[in-house]
Design a protein around this motif. Structure first.
Motif, mmCIF file in Angstrom:
data_model
loop_
_atom_site.group_PDB
_atom_site.id
_atom_site.type_symbol
_atom_site.label_atom_id
_atom_site.label_comp_id
_atom_site.label_asym_id
_atom_site.label_seq_id
_atom_site.Cartn_x
_atom_site.Cartn_y
_atom_site.Cartn_z
ATOM 1 N N GLU A 265 0.818 -1.208 0.000
ATOM 2 C CA GLU A 265 0.000 0.000 0.000
ATOM 3 C C GLU A 265 0.855 1.262 0.000
ATOM 4 O OE1 GLU A 265 -3.250 0.167 -0.508
ATOM 5 O OE2 GLU A 265 -3.092 -2.005 -0.789
ATOM 6 N N GLU A 266 1.961 1.237 0.722
ATOM 7 C CA GLU A 266 2.855 2.396 0.751
ATOM 8 C C GLU A 266 3.492 2.625 -0.620
ATOM 9 O OE1 GLU A 266 4.369 2.423 5.385
ATOM 10 O OE2 GLU A 266 5.123 0.866 4.036
ATOM 11 N N ILE A 267 3.816 1.533 -1.316
ATOM 12 C CA ILE A 267 4.398 1.666 -2.652
ATOM 13 C C ILE A 267 3.357 2.191 -3.636
ATOM 14 C CG2 ILE A 267 5.387 0.365 -4.581
ATOM 15 C CD1 ILE A 267 6.699 -1.456 -2.458
ATOM 16 N N LYS A 268 2.121 1.710 -3.531
ATOM 17 C CA LYS A 268 1.052 2.225 -4.387
ATOM 18 C C LYS A 268 0.869 3.724 -4.190
ATOM 19 C CE LYS A 268 -1.751 -1.996 -4.619
ATOM 20 N NZ LYS A 268 -3.051 -2.602 -4.253
ATOM 21 N N GLU A 269 0.968 4.175 -2.945
ATOM 22 C CA GLU A 269 0.828 5.603 -2.658
ATOM 23 C C GLU A 269 1.965 6.402 -3.302
ATOM 24 O OE1 GLU A 269 0.478 8.622 1.198
ATOM 25 O OE2 GLU A 269 0.320 6.448 1.472
ATOM 26 N N PHE A 270 3.185 5.874 -3.231
ATOM 27 C CA PHE A 270 4.319 6.513 -3.895
ATOM 28 C C PHE A 270 4.061 6.646 -5.400
ATOM 29 C CE2 PHE A 270 8.299 5.768 -1.012
ATOM 30 C CZ PHE A 270 7.775 6.663 -0.108
#
Length: 359
Positions: A265-270
């Motif tokens: 999820e953090e990578i998707k946000e990036f």
């Protein structure tokens, strides 16, 4: 003439020694390194099979057109990347590294990101958070009276599994927790706990909790989310049990000391507001979908072809671990330095050289 040189196995974070057999600059196979203190000449199937990926090796810098690699050269590809990076804002670049990168590579990539001006840099940590918790040693595993294993340690990390078996032979108890019906660890356990969710088990262990004490080691190679590890840390403090996370990639523990460990999820946000993505020995399809990557200019720094290669715009091979000088930090925190075991005659740049030229 055949050559045999020592390096560190890249298959997981245990840090086993392995010898590479080569001839005429090509990797031909592996041979046990008898004097290595961690694995003492024993290499698992994962380690012995680590050279099979050379069958899919990318040999030249390439452009990707119609899902196919079109051979190019370093100067053309580097200039194309620099042109793209010069046309976007710094915060529109995302960089994903991995636990396959050496300490030295990660430091160089971080320096590049800082000079370019992006803070969207990290690596996929398989739901393990950045943490400097004091961990159990491999000898602690061998001498443990009780081992709580979360995940299939015996299959995924057989040389740690060997220590688990030594513990059992000395009268230790193995408690295996997993979401699957069958696994190598479950089959060898004194007590099997089949759960629907690792997170739910950590939040409510029932009577298992009373079986843990200062002579217990909790082995973990499977996490559903970052909060799971925080729950296990609290359990360790409460019971006195020692923790030992065992990671899927050789240098994840080393990467945690340099970059942010990110979940999907953090990578998707990036990526959500990024125009360009640079991946370094990482395959985002392990944790993202193709839709998550749509519309991005993708620079794929990787030695080997896979499904992600077809989604990339340009590919720079870099150097495989057999041709690297560098260091990894293994699961118990030991820094292991190694030198190149094979010298090839290609003109591919190392990962550090690539980022020096991009800078």
């Amino acid at each position: 003439m055949l050559k045999i040189k020592h390096t560190i196995c890249p298959s997981c974070s245990v840090g086993c020694g392995i010898n590479i057999v080569s001839g005429e600059g090509k990797v031909l196979g592996t041979y046990p390194y008898k004097r290595h203190p961690i694995n003492e000449g024993k290499n698992c199937l994962n380690g012995r099979g680590s050279v099979e990926q050379f069958e899919n090796r990318i040999c030249s810098p390439s452009l990707v057109k119609n899902n196919e690699l079109v051979e190019s050269d370093n100067e053309t590809v580097i200039n194309l990347i620099k042109e793209k990076l010069g046309s976007i804002n710094p915060d529109e670049l995302c960089i994903l590294c991995s636990g396959k990168n050496t300490i030295e590579e990660l430091e160089a990539i971080k320096q590049f990101a800082e000079s370019y001006g992006t803070d969207k840099i990290g690596f996929y940590g398989y739901n393990f958070p950045n943490d400097d918790v004091e961990v159990a040693s491999y000898d602690d595993v061998s001498n443990a009276k009780t081992i709580l294993a979360i995940g299939d340690i015996l299959r995924d990390n057989p040389l740690i599994g060997r220590r688990v078996i030594i513990s059992k032979e000395n009268g230790g108890t193995l408690i295996s927790v997993d979401t699957v019906e069958k696994s190598n660890t479950l089959l060898n356990a004194n007590e099997c706990v089949k759960v629907d969710s690792i997170s739910d088990f950590i939040n409510d262990m029932g009577e298992i909790k009373g079986k843990l004490d200062g002579e217990t080691v909790i082995l973990i190679n499977k996490m559903e989310n970052k909060d799971d590890f925080n729950g296990l840390k609290e359990l360790s403090v409460e019971t006195g049990a020692k923790l030992l996370p065992v990671f899927k990639q050789a240098n994840i523990k080393g990467a945690m000391g340099i970059l942010s460990s990110l979940d999907a999820e953090e990578i998707k946000e990036f990526l959500s507001d990024s125009q360009a993505l640079i991946t370094v020995n990482a395959d985002p399809l392990d944790f993202l979908t193709k839709d998550d990557l749509k519309g991005k200019f993708i620079v794929n720094i990787s030695n080997f072809a896979d499904d992600f290669t077809k989604l990339s715009d340009v590919v720079l091979p870099g150097k495989p671990w057999t041709e690297k000088y560098g260091s990894f930090i293994n699961a118990e925190g030991l820094k292991q330095e190694f030198i190149s075991s094979v010298i090839s005659d290609d003109e591919n740049l190392s990962e550090i050289e690539i980022f020096e030229k991009l800078a």
